[in-house]
Structures are given as C-alpha cells and as structure tokens.
Design an enzyme around this catalytic site. Sequence first.
Site, PDB file in Angstrom:
ATOM      1  N   ASN A  30      -6.341   0.358  -3.041  1.00 17.54           N
ATOM      2  CA  ASN A  30      -7.385   1.013  -2.098  1.00 17.54           C
ATOM      3  C   ASN A  30      -7.033   2.551  -1.791  1.00 17.54           C
ATOM      4  O   ASN A  30      -6.581   2.978  -0.795  1.00 17.54           O
ATOM      5  CB  ASN A  30      -7.854   0.527  -0.740  1.00 17.54           C
ATOM      6  CG  ASN A  30      -6.402   0.265   0.039  1.00 17.54           C
ATOM      7  OD1 ASN A  30      -5.322   0.082  -0.669  1.00 17.54           O
ATOM      8  ND2 ASN A  30      -6.422  -0.188   1.272  1.00 17.54           N
ATOM      9  N   ASP A  45       1.819  -6.940   2.569  1.00 10.77           N
ATOM     10  CA  ASP A  45       0.530  -5.823   2.690  1.00 10.77           C
ATOM     11  C   ASP A  45       1.153  -4.556   3.731  1.00 10.77           C
ATOM     12  O   ASP A  45       0.704  -4.299   4.674  1.00 10.77           O
ATOM     13  CB  ASP A  45      -0.315  -6.820   3.833  1.00 10.77           C
ATOM     14  CG  ASP A  45      -1.543  -6.214   3.902  1.00 10.77           C
ATOM     15  OD1 ASP A  45      -1.856  -5.146   3.162  1.00 10.77           O
ATOM     16  OD2 ASP A  45      -2.555  -6.852   4.725  1.00 10.77           O
ATOM     17  N   HIS A  52       0.473   4.029   8.047  1.00 13.18           N
ATOM     18  CA  HIS A  52      -0.689   4.553   8.845  1.00 13.18           C
ATOM     19  C   HIS A  52      -0.169   5.906   9.666  1.00 13.18           C
ATOM     20  O   HIS A  52       0.919   5.536  10.205  1.00 13.18           O
ATOM     21  CB  HIS A  52      -1.680   3.877   9.705  1.00 13.18           C
ATOM     22  CG  HIS A  52      -2.428   3.140   8.853  1.00 13.18           C
ATOM     23  ND1 HIS A  52      -3.276   3.543   8.108  1.00 13.18           N
ATOM     24  CD2 HIS A  52      -2.631   1.676   8.860  1.00 13.18           C
ATOM     25  CE1 HIS A  52      -4.246   2.408   7.485  1.00 13.18           C
ATOM     26  NE2 HIS A  52      -3.620   1.258   7.941  1.00 13.18           N
ATOM     27  N   ARG A  60      -0.418   4.531  -0.704  1.00 12.02           N
ATOM     28  CA  ARG A  60      -1.114   5.763  -0.307  1.00 12.02           C
ATOM     29  C   ARG A  60      -1.091   7.002  -1.324  1.00 12.02           C
ATOM     30  O   ARG A  60      -1.545   7.996  -0.962  1.00 12.02           O
ATOM     31  CB  ARG A  60      -0.927   6.165   1.096  1.00 12.02           C
ATOM     32  CG  ARG A  60      -0.642   4.981   2.179  1.00 12.02           C
ATOM     33  CD  ARG A  60      -1.961   4.336   2.097  1.00 12.02           C
ATOM     34  NE  ARG A  60      -1.889   3.632   3.541  1.00 12.02           N
ATOM     35  CZ  ARG A  60      -2.604   2.343   3.680  1.00 12.02           C
ATOM     36  NH1 ARG A  60      -3.171   1.859   2.654  1.00 12.02           N
ATOM     37  NH2 ARG A  60      -2.569   1.613   4.743  1.00 12.02           N
ATOM     38  N   HIS A  64      -2.825 -12.466   1.580  1.00 10.84           N
ATOM     39  CA  HIS A  64      -2.598 -12.557   3.122  1.00 10.84           C
ATOM     40  C   HIS A  64      -3.560 -13.822   3.752  1.00 10.84           C
ATOM     41  O   HIS A  64      -4.214 -13.541   4.686  1.00 10.84           O
ATOM     42  CB  HIS A  64      -2.800 -11.283   4.090  1.00 10.84           C
ATOM     43  CG  HIS A  64      -3.992 -10.556   3.652  1.00 10.84           C
ATOM     44  ND1 HIS A  64      -5.208 -10.870   3.591  1.00 10.84           N
ATOM     45  CD2 HIS A  64      -4.166  -9.302   3.465  1.00 10.84           C
ATOM     46  CE1 HIS A  64      -6.194  -9.910   3.304  1.00 10.84           C
ATOM     47  NE2 HIS A  64      -5.550  -8.836   2.999  1.00 10.84           N
ATOM     48  N   HIS A 100       0.638  -1.090   0.001  1.00 17.40           N
ATOM     49  CA  HIS A 100       0.050   0.052   0.152  1.00 17.40           C
ATOM     50  C   HIS A 100       0.910   1.171  -0.121  1.00 17.40           C
ATOM     51  O   HIS A 100       1.811   1.377   0.774  1.00 17.40           O
ATOM     52  CB  HIS A 100      -1.110   0.067   1.317  1.00 17.40           C
ATOM     53  CG  HIS A 100      -1.847  -1.136   1.229  1.00 17.40           C
ATOM     54  ND1 HIS A 100      -3.146  -1.133   0.528  1.00 17.40           N
ATOM     55  CD2 HIS A 100      -1.822  -2.366   1.867  1.00 17.40           C
ATOM     56  CE1 HIS A 100      -3.679  -2.108   0.920  1.00 17.40           C
ATOM     57  NE2 HIS A 100      -2.908  -2.784   1.460  1.00 17.40           N
ATOM     58  N   ASP A 136      -9.500  -3.573  -2.084  1.00 14.13           N
ATOM     59  CA  ASP A 136      -8.744  -3.653  -0.801  1.00 14.13           C
ATOM     60  C   ASP A 136      -9.764  -3.006   0.181  1.00 14.13           C
ATOM     61  O   ASP A 136      -9.652  -1.939   0.352  1.00 14.13           O
ATOM     62  CB  ASP A 136      -7.324  -3.316  -0.880  1.00 14.13           C
ATOM     63  CG  ASP A 136      -6.497  -4.144   0.364  1.00 14.13           C
ATOM     64  OD1 ASP A 136      -7.268  -4.590   1.504  1.00 14.13           O
ATOM     65  OD2 ASP A 136      -5.331  -3.956   0.316  1.00 14.13           O
TER      66      ASP A 136
HETATM   67  O1  DOR Z   1      -4.433  -4.175   7.684  1.00 21.03           O
HETATM   68  C1  DOR Z   1      -4.811  -3.943   6.500  1.00 21.03           C
HETATM   69  N1  DOR Z   1      -4.550  -2.776   5.975  1.00 21.03           N
HETATM   70  N2  DOR Z   1      -4.811  -4.819   5.740  1.00 21.03           N
HETATM   71  C2  DOR Z   1      -5.101  -4.483   4.259  1.00 21.03           C
HETATM   72  O2  DOR Z   1      -5.402  -5.414   3.473  1.00 21.03           O
HETATM   73  C3  DOR Z   1      -5.395  -3.319   4.111  1.00 21.03           C
HETATM   74  C4  DOR Z   1      -4.409  -2.343   4.680  1.00 21.03           C
HETATM   75  C5  DOR Z   1      -4.572  -0.801   4.554  1.00 21.03           C
HETATM   76  O3  DOR Z   1      -4.871  -0.276   3.406  1.00 21.03           O
HETATM   77  O4  DOR Z   1      -4.558  -0.111   5.632  1.00 21.03           O
HETATM   78 ZN    ZN Z   2      -3.685  -5.111   1.819  1.00 17.56          ZN
HETATM   79 ZN    ZN Z   3      -6.272  -7.197   2.681  1.00 15.50          ZN
END
Ligand code: DOR
Ligand code: ZN
Ligand code: ZN
Length: 392
Positions: A52, A265, A269, A22, A192, A20, A112
């Site tokens: 996502n 994965d 954050h 972002r 996952h 990811h 996702d």
């Molecule tokens: O814990 C997760 N966070 N699992 C995912 O598959 C998505 C991801 C996210 O986009 O933060």
């Molecule tokens: Zn993910």
């Molecule tokens: Zn996921």
Amino acid sequence: EVIDASGQILLPGFIDLHTHLREPGREDTETIETGSAAAALGGYTAVFAMANTSPVADSVVITDHVWRRGQEVGLVDVYPVGAVTVGLEGKQLAEMGTMAAGVGAVRMFSDDGMCVYDPLIMRRALEYSNSLGVLIAQHAEEPRLTKGAVAHEGPNAARLGLAGWPRAAEESIVARDALLARDAGARVHICHASTAGTVELLKWAKAQGISITAEVTPHHLLLDDSRLETYDAVNRVNPPLRESSDVAALRQALAEGVIDCVATDHAPHAEQDKCCEFAAARPGMLGLETALSIIVETMVKTGLLDWRGVAQVMSENPARIVGLDDQGRPIAVGEPANLVLIDPDTEWTVEAKELASIAHNTPYQSMTLPAKVTTTFLRGKVTARDGKVVAG
Ligand code: DOR
Ligand code: ZN
Ligand code: ZN
C-alpha cells in the site's frame, strides 16, 4: 574479529512478513533506507514490504524498485509484496505473474487497506496464485463492517464514544477465505489475527486440512482496548486493539502453533497524522525495533515459548510460509548465515526519538522492556551492533 557472545542467545535472523516502508509515496515517514535500519536494529534480516505505497505496488516497476533499493541499502533483504488488484479499487487482478517474474521475484501478494473483499476476485486470485506458486495474504477486514469504525466494538469503545469495529469484520473474511482456499486447493495467509474467534476458525480450518497460515502482531499480544481511555491516537491501529480475553487467546494460539508466526505490521505515520483526534488519526504503529522485546515480555516471560519457540515464530515459520529457508533465502546450504545475537537479561527504556524510523509513533514510549538485540548478521556481515547500524 572475535565477538564475545557469552550469556547471549543466538537465533536465525528474524523475518517479518508484514512491514510498511512508505517508499514510494510517503518518504517523510519512512524510506527503504530508514526502515532497513530499524529492521537491522530489531534483529531482522528479511522484511516483506507491503503493497500500500503510493502509487500502489501493483506493477513490476515498483516491486523491482523496492527489491533493488533494499539491496543497495544492504542492511536487510527487502522482499516486495505485490498488490493483488490494480490501484485502490480492488476490482481488477494485477499482473501477478509479471511481478513474480521480475528481479524482485514477488512471492507474496496482498492488498493493504484495499484488500481483496470481492469473493470472486479472491477466488480468481487464489486460483492464479496456485499456478504461480505464490502466496496470497489477506488482511481480513470486511469494509462494510469497518466503515467509520475506529476502535474495537465493545464496552470500552461504547463508553468512550468511539465507533466500533466488530470482531465479525475479521472473522467473516477468515471463514470465507478459508473456504475459498479449500475450493481452490490454494494456500492463504491471514494477516494480523486479532480475535479469539479467528483463533477458533484457524483451528477448525487447519483440522480440515485447509492450507491456511496466520500471523499475529506484537501489539495485539501485549495491548488491549483499555489503552483507549486517554484517547491517545498512538493506539489507533487496524485491526483495533481488542479485549484482554482476545489477547489471552492470541498468546495461547501462538504458543500452540495455531497462529504460525509473529509479523510486526510496522506502520510509520507522520506526527500531524497522529496528533489529532483519535477518530481522525491514521491507523498503525511502529514495530520493528521493539518486536523481540514484546515477544519476550508476552511469550517468554510468561512461559508460553522458550527460545527455541522464539526462533520458530520469528524466523523458521515465516520462512516456511513464503518458501525461504530460515536464513531468509531460497533454500540453500553452505552460505554465510543470517543471525541475531540477543542479550536476554538486559532491560531498556523505549525513547521514540532514538528509534531509527523517521516516524515516532511507538505505543511503547517510556516503557521499560526486557531483552535486546545486540548484533545482527546478514550473510555473515554485521548490520547492527549495540544499537547502531553498521553500514556495509
Ligand atoms: O493499522 C494499520 N496500518 N494496519 C494496516 O494493516 C495498514 C497500516 C498502514 O499502512 O498504516
Ligand atoms: Zn499492514
Ligand atoms: Zn492490514
């Protein structure tokens, strides 16, 4: 220039099918540039950037941007993952053909956090993917079973008062999509994998000749739900950390090829989204810069994989799954190589603030881990060396 690689391990560059980044949308937590740096430092030469983002990568405008920006940065090939469905609704198929035909040449589609849970949509997506020659990746989280859930449903969550996420939320979708793939004559990739039951279903499906592949994350190979004791939100992740019996089954499955590959994965954050109460924190943890060390800890030091096996689960198998060669490119020979050099005998201590990612949510803070990437080569050029990114 001569690089002294004595005592080091030389492998094909790693390929991450699940990252990811972002961008667009949450560039305060990671950008294609910072995520590429983290990838290069982790030994990766190709990453697949999940769909996502905000807006969702459901159109060729976004998937082409991701590819182009990755090439501009030049540290790792950033392959865009397209969304299977439009927006966050999961109700209408996206224009997968247009995304596949763009410069980003999307070869994997997934949703996702808004995954394909309508069986009719999934069935159509699989049929469509077949004719386009692309791959559908499924997160396997039945939303009616995961609603409100924040931790693995088991004795630990019950004792700690955390709402439980049942194994069946994952396994019911794995079973369903194996059958849908069988009927469509299509391939499906399980993101996952986190439970012992999923391992059993994968064995069953593969034995039937169903074209199913699966990945496991480093954190699901190392950590279990005993980590929840402190309520530290860094441990909140989807799917949740499971029980030690699941961890053992996942390791065994990766060693035996029932699970095909490792995918991080990597999920950056912001501090404010991770400092709160466990149940209010966003799920996800960093993974790119620590993946190799966690695989050495869980799979090599335990005797489950040798270095040849590491090359398979980190490079060769992910390449095969998405139709690249183990150099992360459409099959071609005689070109400069994607490689990673590893010091197998060193140890290092994880310091979140020293990682290249903007976000700091690593579950391995202050842990001492084995083995370290010393040099990463993308098409023959050094992209990372001794813990520092080398700009093109
Ligand atoms: O814990 C997760 N966070 N699992 C995912 O598959 C998505 C991801 C996210 O986009 O933060
Ligand atoms: Zn993910
Ligand atoms: Zn996921």
